[in-house]
Design a protein around this motif. Structure first.
Motif, short mmCIF file in Angstrom:
data_model
loop_
_atom_site.label_atom_id
_atom_site.label_comp_id
_atom_site.label_asym_id
_atom_site.label_seq_id
_atom_site.Cartn_x
_atom_site.Cartn_y
_atom_site.Cartn_z
N SER A 16 0.85 -1.19 0.00
CA SER A 16 0.00 0.00 0.00
C SER A 16 0.89 1.25 0.00
CB SER A 16 -0.89 0.01 1.24
OG SER A 16 -0.11 0.22 2.40
N TYR A 17 0.27 2.39 -0.24
CA TYR A 17 1.01 3.65 -0.17
C TYR A 17 1.57 3.86 1.23
CZ TYR A 17 2.01 8.63 -0.17
OH TYR A 17 2.62 9.84 -0.02
N ASP A 18 0.79 3.55 2.25
CA ASP A 18 1.28 3.71 3.63
C ASP A 18 2.50 2.84 3.89
OD1 ASP A 18 -0.58 5.63 4.36
OD2 ASP A 18 -2.02 4.14 5.09
N HIS A 40 10.76 5.67 -2.53
CA HIS A 40 9.72 5.25 -3.47
C HIS A 40 8.44 6.07 -3.35
CE1 HIS A 40 12.42 2.05 -4.34
NE2 HIS A 40 12.17 1.36 -3.24
N TYR A 41 8.04 6.39 -2.14
CA TYR A 41 6.80 7.15 -1.99
C TYR A 41 6.94 8.54 -2.60
CZ TYR A 41 8.47 10.05 1.92
OH TYR A 41 9.15 10.97 2.69
N ILE A 42 8.15 9.10 -2.61
CA ILE A 42 8.36 10.41 -3.24
C ILE A 42 8.25 10.29 -4.76
CG2 ILE A 42 10.06 12.24 -3.66
CD1 ILE A 42 10.87 11.96 -0.71
N LEU A 64 0.62 -1.07 -6.26
CA LEU A 64 2.02 -0.84 -5.94
C LEU A 64 2.68 -2.16 -5.58
CD1 LEU A 64 1.44 2.21 -3.59
CD2 LEU A 64 2.29 2.31 -5.93
N GLY A 65 3.97 -2.26 -5.88
CA GLY A 65 4.71 -3.46 -5.52
C GLY A 65 6.15 -3.12 -5.17
N ILE A 66 6.75 -3.95 -4.32
CA ILE A 66 8.15 -3.77 -3.96
C ILE A 66 8.87 -5.10 -4.09
CG2 ILE A 66 7.87 -1.77 -2.44
CD1 ILE A 66 7.94 -3.68 -0.06
N SER A 67 10.18 -5.01 -4.33
CA SER A 67 11.00 -6.22 -4.43
C SER A 67 12.43 -5.88 -4.01
CB SER A 67 10.97 -6.77 -5.87
OG SER A 67 11.59 -5.88 -6.76
N HIS A 68 13.25 -6.90 -4.02
CA HIS A 68 14.68 -6.75 -3.69
C HIS A 68 14.88 -6.04 -2.35
CE1 HIS A 68 14.70 -7.78 -7.94
NE2 HIS A 68 15.92 -8.23 -7.73
N LYS A 69 14.21 -6.56 -1.34
CA LYS A 69 14.31 -6.04 0.03
C LYS A 69 13.98 -4.55 0.11
CE LYS A 69 17.67 -9.56 1.23
NZ LYS A 69 19.02 -9.87 1.67
#
Length: 156
Positions: A16-18, A40-42, A64-69
């Motif tokens: 999420s954005y949060d 990333h949020y910026i 939204l997605g994140i990867s690589h720690k």
């Protein structure tokens, strides 16, 4: 009709954005004296702010997605034009990616068909980007503004 696709398959996770706002700050730690990573949020906020300057679009869906720690992030936004009844199956899509580990430059793409993947592939009709150097924030914002203004003039 879905005109934007985000693929998560390389150990990435949706967020999420949060969650982006509260990522460990080490994800944006410089790796060299000239490396200027962007939280990333910026990066996401730069995209939204540039669209808000036009005053005619609203985000109706966001993935939204994140990867690589937490070092890499990507997003997809579906937009509708404010105060105008559009076809229910059509919207403008913005996709973006940000990698704070030297893997890729910050990049934003838009169009009626867009693809972004956790392997950081981004395919779109129009794209702008900026390397993570001293002026990364100014460069991505000015390029986004220029892109949005040119699309508005074209009536996209």
């Amino acid at each position: 009709m879905n005109t934007g696709t985000m693929m998560l398959h390389c150990k990435a996770k949706p967020c999420s954005y949060d969650e982006l706002r509260w990522l460990d700050p080490s994800h944006a730690k410089p790796l060299t004296p000239t490396h200027k990573p962007m939280p990333h949020y910026i990066m996401r906020n730069h995209v939204v702010s540039s669209l808000q300057k036009l005053g005619k679009f609203e985000v109706v869906k966001e993935e939204l997605g994140i990867s690589h720690k937490g070092k890499r992030c990507f997003g997809l936004m579906s937009l509708k034009e404010k105060n105008i009844q559009m076809y229910e199956d059509y919207c403008l899509i913005y996709a973006w990616r940000n990698a704070n580990d030297f893997a890729f430059k910050a990049k934003v793409g838009t169009g009626s068909k867009v693809f972004v993947c956790d392997n950081m592939a981004l395919v779109s009709e129009w794209e702008v980007g900026a390397k993570h150097t001293l002026n990364v924030h100014n460069n991505i914002v000015s390029r986004l503004d220029t892109l949005n203004e040119s699309l508005e003039k074209q009536g996209k």
